[in-house]
Write a protein that holds these residues in place. Structure first.
Motif, mmCIF file in Angstrom:
data_model
loop_
_atom_site.group_PDB
_atom_site.id
_atom_site.type_symbol
_atom_site.label_atom_id
_atom_site.label_comp_id
_atom_site.label_asym_id
_atom_site.label_seq_id
_atom_site.Cartn_x
_atom_site.Cartn_y
_atom_site.Cartn_z
ATOM 1 N N ASP A 159 -2.188 7.518 -5.046
ATOM 2 C CA ASP A 159 -3.042 7.137 -6.182
ATOM 3 C C ASP A 159 -2.508 5.876 -6.854
ATOM 4 O O ASP A 159 -1.314 5.744 -7.077
ATOM 5 N N GLY A 160 -3.419 4.971 -7.181
ATOM 6 C CA GLY A 160 -3.040 3.772 -7.926
ATOM 7 C C GLY A 160 -2.622 2.613 -7.042
ATOM 8 O O GLY A 160 -2.416 1.507 -7.529
ATOM 9 N N ARG A 162 -3.526 0.112 -3.753
ATOM 10 C CA ARG A 162 -4.645 -0.324 -2.907
ATOM 11 C C ARG A 162 -4.255 -1.598 -2.163
ATOM 12 O O ARG A 162 -3.289 -2.258 -2.537
#
Ligand SMILES: Cc1cc2nc3c(=O)[nH]c(=O)nc-3n(C[C@H](O)[C@H](O)[C@H](O)COP(=O)(O)O)c2cc1C
Ligand SMILES: O=C(O)C(=O)c1ccccc1
Length: 330
Positions: A159-160, A162
């Motif tokens: 998560d978080g 990219r």
């Protein structure tokens, strides 16, 4: 899971092991009594000066290895005054990497995307960020089969995080996926030459006929690579095909990566005709262990080892090496 992602290779990891094993099988044959007080380690590659013939290979997802990710890497690479080949799959945007270390020498690695407009937009970002060459990865018509990742079910970023170079808008979801497309061809290389003035390096050349075609296609350089054994398993160790690629490349600069761990490995590759080499995993290990300081440690250690190996070989410059300095153990 993350260790396995960084360390692992495709299939049975035959090629992953072969890269280091083939380098270890070669012997260096030093010269004697050629007195010289200092060594010159610097090289100029496609117009970019590097303080040593050791570059940082493009590796994805540095924020998995350390909180600052590529920001820490670029600070260390700038301090070492060598070239960072920024991965298209970096977890910090190429603009932010460039801003982190003004004056850093950056090349940009690209997987050509089937959507040419999207590909061109990424190239414009890399140009605007100050990258001075494009390294086109051509060994990935499909993603390699990495069984460690399958077993660990590692198929998405935490998560978080990219791939910030694939962003098309401001929302967290506005990031495309990298496509590895079997449709990419020499036509795309001709198209790239039309849309950008940046010198183009083809990364992942292993067949001598492709080295010849690349020279014909007007690229500026080649990077002999098997993607660190992560694409097709059982392809040759890079050091074993390097000489024939150099012979077929019609004078183009040829770089090499895969299994370079010591200064002696660097000398072997240069002696067999490489203009420089690149480090993949060693940089990731430095980053994971100690962030910026860890990457600096890796780069300064290998610089010192290259210098020491040159002294011991009776060379005053990396340009003094040739094939006579290497032989295969019986
Ligand atoms: C974790 C990891 C991620 C990588 N990501 C990329 C990438 O995004 N693009 C690319 O062209 N090559 C990528 N590579 C391949 C490296 O650029 C390089 O060819 C290889 O790591 C060199 O071998 P070495 O790790 O033995 O030094 C990756 C390699 C590793 C280990
Ligand atoms: O892991 C890799 O070797 C690699 O090149 C990559 C890059 C982006 C997404 C997935 C894999």
């Amino acid at each position: 899971m993350y260790y396995d992602y960084f360390a692992g290779g495709a299939g049975d990891e035959v090629t992953l092991r072969a890269n280091e094993a083939s380098l270890a099988r070669l012997a260096l044959v030093p010269r004697i009594l050629r007195g010289s007080a200092r060594r010159e380690l610097g090289v100029t590659l496609l117009g970019t000066r590097a303080s040593m013939p050791v570059l940082v290979a493009p590796t994805a997802f540095h924020r998995i290895a350390a909180p600052d990710g590529e920001r820490a890497t670029v600070r260390a690479v700038a301090a070492a005054d060598t070239i960072m080949i920024v991965s298209m799959a970096s977890t910090v945007a190429v603009e932010d990497i460039a801003a982190e270390a003004p004056g850093a020498k950056l090349w940009f690695q690209l997987y050509i995307q089937p959507d040419r407009g999207f590909t061109e937009a990424i190239i414009r970002r890399a140009e605007a960020a100050g990258c001075t060459a494009l390294v086109i990865t051509v060994d990935s018509p499909a993603l390699g089969r990495r069984e460690r990742d399958d077993r660990n079910d590692f198929h998405e970023l935490p998560d978080g995080m990219r791939c910030e170079n694939l962003r098309i808008g401001d929302a967290p979801g506005d990031v495309r996926q990298i496509t590895m497309s079997p449709e990419i061809s020499w036509d795309h290389i001709a198209w790239l030459r039309e849309i950008t003035d940046l010198p183009i390096v083809l990364k992942g050349v292993l067949h001598r006929e492709d080295a010849r075609l690349a020279a014909e296609a007007g690229v500026a350089g080649l990077l002999v690579s098997n993607h660190g054994g992560r694409q097709l398993d059982t392809v040759p160790a890079t050091i074993d095909v390097l000489p024939e690629i150099v012979d077929a490349a019609g004078g183009l600069p040829v770089l090499m990566d895969g299994g370079i761990r010591r200064g002696t490995d660097v000398l072997k590759a240069l002696a067999l005709g490489a203009s420089a080499v690149a480090l993949g995993r060693p940089v990731v290990w430095g980053l994971a262990a100690e962030g910026e300081q860890g990457v600096k440690g890796v780069l300064e250690r290998i610089r010192d080892e290259v210098d020491h190996a040159l002294v011991q070989c009776g060379c005053a410059s990396v340009r003094d090496l040739d094939r006579s300095f290497v032989r295969c153990h019986p």
